[in-house]
Write a protein that holds these residues in place. Structure first.
Motif, PDB file in Angstrom:
ATOM      1  N   GLU A 172       0.767  -1.053   0.049  1.00 33.01           N
ATOM      2  CA  GLU A 172      -0.179   0.020   0.003  1.00 33.01           C
ATOM      3  C   GLU A 172       0.874   1.101   0.136  1.00 33.01           C
ATOM      4  N   ARG A 173       1.941   1.107   0.815  1.00 30.52           N
ATOM      5  CA  ARG A 173       2.745   2.331   0.775  1.00 30.52           C
ATOM      6  C   ARG A 173       3.516   2.687  -0.391  1.00 30.52           C
ATOM      7  N   ALA A 174       4.009   1.563  -1.079  1.00 29.93           N
ATOM      8  CA  ALA A 174       4.493   1.522  -2.354  1.00 29.93           C
ATOM      9  C   ALA A 174       3.668   2.004  -3.700  1.00 29.93           C
ATOM     10  N   ALA A 175       2.500   1.645  -3.523  1.00 33.43           N
ATOM     11  CA  ALA A 175       1.806   1.391  -4.703  1.00 33.43           C
ATOM     12  C   ALA A 175       1.387   2.653  -5.602  1.00 33.43           C
ATOM     13  N   ARG A 176       1.571   2.582  -6.933  1.00 30.73           N
ATOM     14  CA  ARG A 176       1.328   3.758  -7.919  1.00 30.73           C
ATOM     15  C   ARG A 176      -0.222   3.711  -7.893  1.00 30.73           C
ATOM     16  N   GLN A 177      -0.952   2.692  -7.772  1.00 35.86           N
ATOM     17  CA  GLN A 177      -2.472   2.651  -7.805  1.00 35.86           C
ATOM     18  C   GLN A 177      -3.059   1.594  -6.982  1.00 35.86           C
ATOM     19  N   LEU A 178      -4.168   1.844  -6.333  1.00 35.87           N
ATOM     20  CA  LEU A 178      -4.739   1.020  -5.315  1.00 35.87           C
ATOM     21  C   LEU A 178      -6.230   1.107  -5.969  1.00 35.87           C
ATOM     22  N   ARG A 179      -6.674  -0.484  -5.579  1.00 35.61           N
ATOM     23  CA  ARG A 179      -8.152  -0.684  -6.047  1.00 35.61           C
ATOM     24  C   ARG A 179      -8.740  -1.249  -4.829  1.00 35.61           C
ATOM     25  N   CYS A 180      -9.993  -0.798  -4.279  1.00 32.41           N
ATOM     26  CA  CYS A 180     -10.520  -1.403  -3.149  1.00 32.41           C
ATOM     27  C   CYS A 180     -12.067  -1.376  -3.297  1.00 32.41           C
ATOM     28  N   PHE A 181     -12.390  -2.388  -2.750  1.00 36.66           N
ATOM     29  CA  PHE A 181     -14.171  -2.586  -2.687  1.00 36.66           C
ATOM     30  C   PHE A 181     -14.353  -3.390  -1.413  1.00 36.66           C
ATOM     31  N   HIS A 182     -15.243  -2.957  -0.764  1.00 36.75           N
ATOM     32  CA  HIS A 182     -16.003  -3.648   0.362  1.00 36.75           C
ATOM     33  C   HIS A 182     -17.332  -3.916   0.301  1.00 36.75           C
ATOM     34  N   ARG A 228     -12.363 -10.482 -11.217  1.00 38.61           N
ATOM     35  CA  ARG A 228     -13.806 -10.044 -10.392  1.00 38.61           C
ATOM     36  C   ARG A 228     -13.883  -8.349 -10.050  1.00 38.61           C
ATOM     37  N   TRP A 229     -12.576  -7.837 -10.035  1.00 37.18           N
ATOM     38  CA  TRP A 229     -12.497  -6.227  -9.701  1.00 37.18           C
ATOM     39  C   TRP A 229     -13.390  -5.575 -11.168  1.00 37.18           C
ATOM     40  N   GLU A 230     -13.004  -6.090 -12.350  1.00 37.29           N
ATOM     41  CA  GLU A 230     -13.580  -5.372 -13.372  1.00 37.29           C
ATOM     42  C   GLU A 230     -15.006  -5.699 -13.470  1.00 37.29           C
ATOM     43  N   CYS A 231     -15.542  -6.987 -13.027  1.00 41.70           N
ATOM     44  CA  CYS A 231     -16.916  -7.223 -13.011  1.00 41.70           C
ATOM     45  C   CYS A 231     -17.640  -6.399 -11.804  1.00 41.70           C
ATOM     46  N   VAL A 232     -16.993  -5.995 -10.582  1.00 36.54           N
ATOM     47  CA  VAL A 232     -17.358  -5.262  -9.717  1.00 36.54           C
ATOM     48  C   VAL A 232     -17.656  -3.771 -10.387  1.00 36.54           C
ATOM     49  N   ARG A 233     -16.471  -3.140 -10.711  1.00 36.81           N
ATOM     50  CA  ARG A 233     -16.467  -1.700 -11.328  1.00 36.81           C
ATOM     51  C   ARG A 233     -17.442  -1.757 -12.366  1.00 36.81           C
ATOM     52  N   GLY A 234     -17.817  -2.877 -13.158  1.00 38.18           N
ATOM     53  CA  GLY A 234     -18.697  -2.843 -14.522  1.00 38.18           C
ATOM     54  C   GLY A 234     -20.037  -2.695 -13.803  1.00 38.18           C
ATOM     55  N   VAL A 235     -20.555  -2.772 -12.681  1.00 35.85           N
ATOM     56  CA  VAL A 235     -21.913  -2.825 -12.123  1.00 35.85           C
ATOM     57  C   VAL A 235     -21.867  -1.280 -11.431  1.00 35.85           C
ATOM     58  N   ALA A 236     -20.897  -0.546 -11.176  1.00 34.20           N
ATOM     59  CA  ALA A 236     -20.865   0.522 -10.631  1.00 34.20           C
ATOM     60  C   ALA A 236     -21.463   1.884 -11.507  1.00 34.20           C
ATOM     61  N   LEU A 237     -21.919   2.829 -10.982  1.00 34.61           N
ATOM     62  CA  LEU A 237     -22.166   4.037 -11.484  1.00 34.61           C
ATOM     63  C   LEU A 237     -20.913   4.986 -11.932  1.00 34.61           C
ATOM     64  N   PRO A 238     -21.060   5.520 -13.010  1.00 37.47           N
ATOM     65  CA  PRO A 238     -19.843   6.461 -13.418  1.00 37.47           C
ATOM     66  C   PRO A 238     -19.753   7.469 -12.265  1.00 37.47           C
ATOM     67  N   GLU A 239     -18.653   8.203 -12.064  1.00 36.28           N
ATOM     68  CA  GLU A 239     -18.113   8.925 -11.037  1.00 36.28           C
ATOM     69  C   GLU A 239     -19.092  10.046 -10.722  1.00 36.28           C
ATOM     70  N   ASP A 240     -19.661  10.782 -12.006  1.00 33.00           N
ATOM     71  CA  ASP A 240     -20.344  11.885 -11.374  1.00 33.00           C
ATOM     72  C   ASP A 240     -21.783  11.338 -10.922  1.00 33.00           C
ATOM     73  N   LEU A 241     -22.296  10.463 -11.680  1.00 33.20           N
ATOM     74  CA  LEU A 241     -23.706   9.750 -10.976  1.00 33.20           C
ATOM     75  C   LEU A 241     -23.269   9.276  -9.433  1.00 33.20           C
ATOM     76  N   SER A 242     -22.000   8.796  -9.177  1.00 33.58           N
ATOM     77  CA  SER A 242     -21.949   8.184  -7.742  1.00 33.58           C
ATOM     78  C   SER A 242     -22.016   9.309  -6.794  1.00 33.58           C
ATOM     79  N   ILE A 243     -21.181  10.498  -7.238  1.00 34.90           N
ATOM     80  CA  ILE A 243     -21.108  11.543  -6.408  1.00 34.90           C
ATOM     81  C   ILE A 243     -22.525  12.336  -6.100  1.00 34.90           C
ATOM     82  N   ALA A 244     -23.359  12.191  -7.080  1.00 33.60           N
ATOM     83  CA  ALA A 244     -24.605  12.635  -6.896  1.00 33.60           C
ATOM     84  C   ALA A 244     -25.515  11.763  -5.936  1.00 33.60           C
ATOM     85  N   LEU A 245     -25.322  10.492  -6.061  1.00 33.68           N
ATOM     86  CA  LEU A 245     -26.029   9.739  -5.404  1.00 33.68           C
ATOM     87  C   LEU A 245     -25.735   9.866  -3.714  1.00 33.68           C
ATOM     88  N   ILE A 246     -24.278   9.897  -3.342  1.00 32.43           N
ATOM     89  CA  ILE A 246     -23.668  10.251  -2.084  1.00 32.43           C
ATOM     90  C   ILE A 246     -24.423  11.414  -1.529  1.00 32.43           C
TER      91      ILE A 246
END
Length: 265
Positions: free
Chosen positions: A90-100, A237-255
């Motif tokens: 985590e400390r060395a990473a250039r990119q982090l992907r996380c889902f819970h 599996r990450w691609e599948c998870v992200r594939g069912v997520a809303l785009p960023e703008d719609l995600s922020i609107a939902l939050i």
């Protein structure tokens, strides 16, 4: 002794004492009922040293509880040994992907949210909980350094709609974090129904050399995932998870929509 240094010392001692006993990894594995690949992974840091392993090593190598003692010392600062390989990545990473599927990812939790989560284990003394809260907040500093990693976080809508009092603060924090150019938050809407991410959390780190490391957690701890076939499964599996997520703008609107239901801050 800091936890990371303590774990490194433990691994050094495991290798040293095994060699002094005249055992290679195959023989040591047979004696301890672990595979040679597991012994190698423990000694190189791609697999965490857990208490059963430390105790068995103490028994076979007749070290009088040395390894158990080193492990417990390493855990005293709130960083469990099984988490150390991921923490380094985590400390060395250039990119982090996380889902819970049920919680806000640790790197995006507020102090109060983190404290509530860590209190799920009601056998922990308060001092230990506060220590672990501090560790979690310290981890988040990577997002505010001069050259932070890109963080892509996917969160299930059900996580946002918890009615706990701490959620108003947590939602506001998510919106602030989403304003950072390197933080990308996407929400899986309730309308997505069942999806592969409900099987459990996913953590992935892309390291400076372009390789990936994964991490899978469960109720008893977690394991770093570095083998090619398992990483391929996690990335798919990450691609599948992200594939069912809303785009960023719609995600922020939902939050923002969910946050508005909590009233003014």
């Amino acid at each position: 002794m800091e936890g990371e240094q303590g774990v490194d010392l433990l691994r050094v001692q495991l290798r040293k004492q095994r060699a002094l006993a005249g055992m290679n990894q195959d023989e040591f594995g047979r004696r301890t009922n672990y595979s040679a690949s597991t012994v190698s992974a423990v000694e190189t840091g791609t697999r965490a040293v857990d208490l059963p392993y430390a105790r068995r090593a103490d028994e076979i190598l007749e070290t009088g509880g040395l390894f158990e003692s080193l492990l417990r010392t390493a855990q005293q600062d709130g960083r469990p040994a099984w988490f150390m390989p991921w923490l380094k990545a985590e400390r060395a990473a250039r990119q982090l992907r996380c889902f819970h599927p049920t919680l806000v990812p640790g790197l995006l939790q507020t102090e109060n949210y983190a404290r509530a989560v860590l209190r799920f284990d009601d056998t922990r003394p308060e001092q230990e909980i506060e220590q672990q809260v501090a560790v979690r907040l310290e981890r988040q500093e990577i997002l505010h350094r001069d050259r932070p990693p890109q963080l892509v976080a996917v969160i299930d809508e059900s996580v946002l709609r918890r009615r706990d009092a701490i959620m108003a603060e947590q939602l506001a924090h998510l919106l602030r974090m989403a304003e950072l150019p390197h933080v990308h938050i996407q929400i899986i809407p309730a309308s997505a129904g069942l999806h592969v991410g409900l099987d459990g959390p996913l953590l992935l780190a892309r390291l400076p050399d372009g390789t990936w490391l994964g991490h899978l957690e469960n109720h008893l701890g977690g394991d770093a995932i570095g083998t090619e076939d398992k990483l391929a499964t996690m990335l798919a599996r990450w691609e599948c998870v992200r594939g069912v997520a809303l785009p960023e703008d719609l995600s922020i609107a939902l939050i923002k929509e969910v946050e508005s239901r909590h009233g003014p801050q």
